[in-house]
Design an enzyme around this catalytic site. Structure first.
Site, PDB file in Angstrom:
ATOM      1  CE1 TYR A  23      -4.197  -1.633   0.012  1.00 12.10           C
ATOM      2  CE2 TYR A  23      -2.943  -3.265   1.230  1.00 12.10           C
ATOM      3  CZ  TYR A  23      -4.060  -2.911   0.509  1.00 12.10           C
ATOM      4  OH  TYR A  23      -5.041  -3.833   0.271  1.00 12.10           O
ATOM      5  CE1 TYR A  65      -7.172  -6.239   3.482  1.00 16.86           C
ATOM      6  CE2 TYR A  65      -6.274  -7.926   4.935  1.00 16.86           C
ATOM      7  CZ  TYR A  65      -6.201  -7.186   3.773  1.00 16.86           C
ATOM      8  OH  TYR A  65      -5.163  -7.379   2.895  1.00 16.86           O
ATOM      9  CG  ASP A  94      -9.940 -14.276   7.438  1.00 17.06           C
ATOM     10  OD1 ASP A  94      -8.895 -14.762   7.919  1.00 17.06           O
ATOM     11  OD2 ASP A  94      -9.945 -13.373   6.590  1.00 17.06           O
ATOM     12  CE  LYS A 140      -1.740 -10.803   8.274  1.00 16.38           C
ATOM     13  NZ  LYS A 140      -3.084 -10.463   7.837  1.00 16.38           N
TER      14      LYS A 140
HETATM   15  C1  PLP Z   1      -3.719 -10.533   6.526  1.00 16.68           C
HETATM   16  C2  PLP Z   1      -5.078 -11.062   6.408  1.00 16.68           C
HETATM   17  C3  PLP Z   1      -5.521 -11.688   5.229  1.00 16.68           C
HETATM   18  C4  PLP Z   1      -4.662 -11.778   3.988  1.00 16.68           C
HETATM   19  O1  PLP Z   1      -3.503 -12.510   4.182  1.00 16.68           O
HETATM   20  P1  PLP Z   1      -2.235 -12.313   3.185  1.00 16.68           P
HETATM   21  O2  PLP Z   1      -1.266 -13.336   3.639  1.00 16.68           O
HETATM   22  O3  PLP Z   1      -1.770 -10.899   3.370  1.00 16.68           O
HETATM   23  O4  PLP Z   1      -2.747 -12.552   1.804  1.00 16.68           O
HETATM   24  C5  PLP Z   1      -6.805 -12.204   5.214  1.00 16.68           C
HETATM   25  N1  PLP Z   1      -7.609 -12.115   6.290  1.00 16.68           N
HETATM   26  C6  PLP Z   1      -7.229 -11.529   7.428  1.00 16.68           C
HETATM   27  C7  PLP Z   1      -8.147 -11.492   8.596  1.00 16.68           C
HETATM   28  C8  PLP Z   1      -5.963 -10.972   7.534  1.00 16.68           C
HETATM   29  O5  PLP Z   1      -5.578 -10.367   8.664  1.00 16.68           O
END
Ligand code: PLP
Length: 434
Positions: free
Chosen positions: A24, A152, A253, A282
């Site tokens: 970004y 997100y 997620d 992550k």
């Molecule tokens: C960071 C994140 C993503 C995307 O993961 P990337 O490895 O950056 O593609 C998706 N969902 C959530 C909740 C996130 O924090």
């Protein structure tokens, strides 16, 4: 290496400025980037020799800190066997051992594992699983998604369509994305109950549109990059019930929340909820490299198998990379062996004790802490260039976005480093001009 010659640093920065994008950012941006030459524990060493206390864990990832001997060894050992091999038609011990561990630690119904290469891809995979599931059940019109505002879920096209259209950073693309169904973001805060009123928006949405909806996707309890909001566990529990009532799958997620960050291994556990599909990423590799996974129930995976075309239609080139799987397994075992619950609870107490007073600053709208996450929400967006310089000059690495200044340090941080982080954040925030 302790530092780079000034000449080298300048060349590095000069090339970077002219040729490399950062997340970004503008190619020729105003906000500087800082050259890093190494990192150890909770310290990031800049090329000029200065050391910064890390308040970000490299965006939720580095839960054990940097350059950890156990994780280094896991990668080295695996490297001696093989760095990578295709996963089509082949399998290998790191993938099988990691899958076994993930099935063991995640909610018990989740027993089928798909390895993806990043969080965004894991979300795409989850969405495709949900669509293929309903296709196999002869309800192909159920190919849209419900979600809540302030969410997100990643930067790829499918994931963007379920991000908050404003705070989710992708408003620009709105016209070309799939139109999804958005319910109000929960107003009931974490720790408080949730009323029928709080559920109204989601209830109406599912009642009116469930024939078009494959799944409800949300970040359990902690909404990350879309606003750093913590909502009631009661909301999540009720959302699960609504999904059951309206025949909609639930996708959790857990990419940001997974692996202890919110005080539970997975944030779904705050509400004792089992999703139908769960995305992780992550901190999965302890922050060492890119790996993610999408887990689902045998009900979903078997249904997909029985439908047309009888296979799940996704398969990344670097699927289940052995180095990434090996370091992930080592990272989870390291968590198991640490007293991470106590560590995270303690970090929560310190963040709470040392950040709460910031609510008295006129610039501050809200202060909230959950697990190893501390958030200060301001009234105005920060000036990134000036605030970043102040943080670096004070010896810490903190990267705000918009109105949010937040800390999510590695779990191994000690009290004096954590106190320093909190003090610097309080001072810098308190000095922002009104
Ligand atoms: C960071 C994140 C993503 C995307 O993961 P990337 O490895 O950056 O593609 C998706 N969902 C959530 C909740 C996130 O924090």
């Amino acid at each position: 290496m302790k530092k780079l010659p000034a000449q080298k640093v300048e060349e590095l920065l000069n090339y970077d400025y002219h040729h490399i994008w950062h997340p970004y950012s503008a190619m020729h941006g105003e906000v500087p980037v800082y050259p890093v030459i190494s990192a150890q524990g909770v310290r990031i060493r800049l090329a000029d020799g200065r050391q910064l206390i890390d308040g970000m864990a490299s965006w939720w990832c580095a839960v054990h800190g940097y350059n950890h001997p156990v994780l280094n060894r896991a990668i080295r050992d695996q490297l001696e066997e093989m760095a990578h091999v295709m996963f089509g038609g082949l399998t290998h011990p790191p993938a099988v051992q990691l899958a076994e561990k993930l099935v063991e630690i995640s909610p018990s119904a989740l027993t089928s594992v798909f390895f993806a290469d990043s969080g965004s891809v894991a979300v795409e995979v989850a969405m495709k699983m949900a669509m293929q599931y309903w296709h196999a059940r002869d309800l192909p019109a159920k190919n849209h998604f419900a979600t809540i505002y302030s969410g997100y879920h990643g930067d790829t096209i499918g994931a963007m369509s379920v991000c908050d259209p404003v705070t989710g950073m992708h408003g620009l693309f709105a016209e070309s994305l799939a139109k999804q169904y958005f319910a109000e973001s929960p107003n009931c805060r974490f720790g408080s109950p949730c009323t029928q009123m709080d559920m109204e928006s989601l209830t109406n949405l599912l009642e009116n549109h469930h024939q078009q909806i494959a799944a409800l996707i949300l970040e359990p309890i902690v909404q990350g990059a879309g606003g750093m909001r913590f909502y009631s566990a009661d909301y999540l529990a009720r959302a699960r019930k609504l999904c059951d009532r309206y025949q909609v799958l639930l996708i959790a997620d857990e990419i940001a929340t997974g692996f202890g960050r919110s005080g539970k291994m997975f944030a779904c556990e705050h509400a004792a909820v089992t999703p139908d599909i769960m995305c992780i990423g992550k901190a999965l590799t302890g922050g060492y490299m890119s790996l993610a996974a999408t887990l689902t129930t045998s009900e979903v995976s078997q249904t997909i198998d029985q439908g047309d075309p009888g296979v799940f239609m996704h398969g990344p080139t670097f699927m289940a990379n052995p180095l990434a799987c090996a370091v992930s397994l080592a990272s989870i075992l390291l968590l198991d062996d640490s007293n991470w619950q106590d560590r995270v609870n303690h970090i929560e107490q310190v963040l709470d004790a040392q950040l709460s007073h910031c609510i008295d600053f006129s610039q501050v709208n809200d202060v909230r802490v959950l697990g190893a996450i501390g958030v200060i929400e301001l009234h105005q967006a920060v000036d990134m260039k000036s605030i970043t310089e102040q943080f670096v000059d004070a010896g810490v690495w903190v990267r705000p976005f918009g109105k949010l200044v937040y800390l999510m340090p590695p779990f191994i941080i000690n009290d004096s480093d954590l106190t320093k982080l909190c003090q610097v954040v309080s001072e810098v925030v308190g000095n922002i001009p009104d």
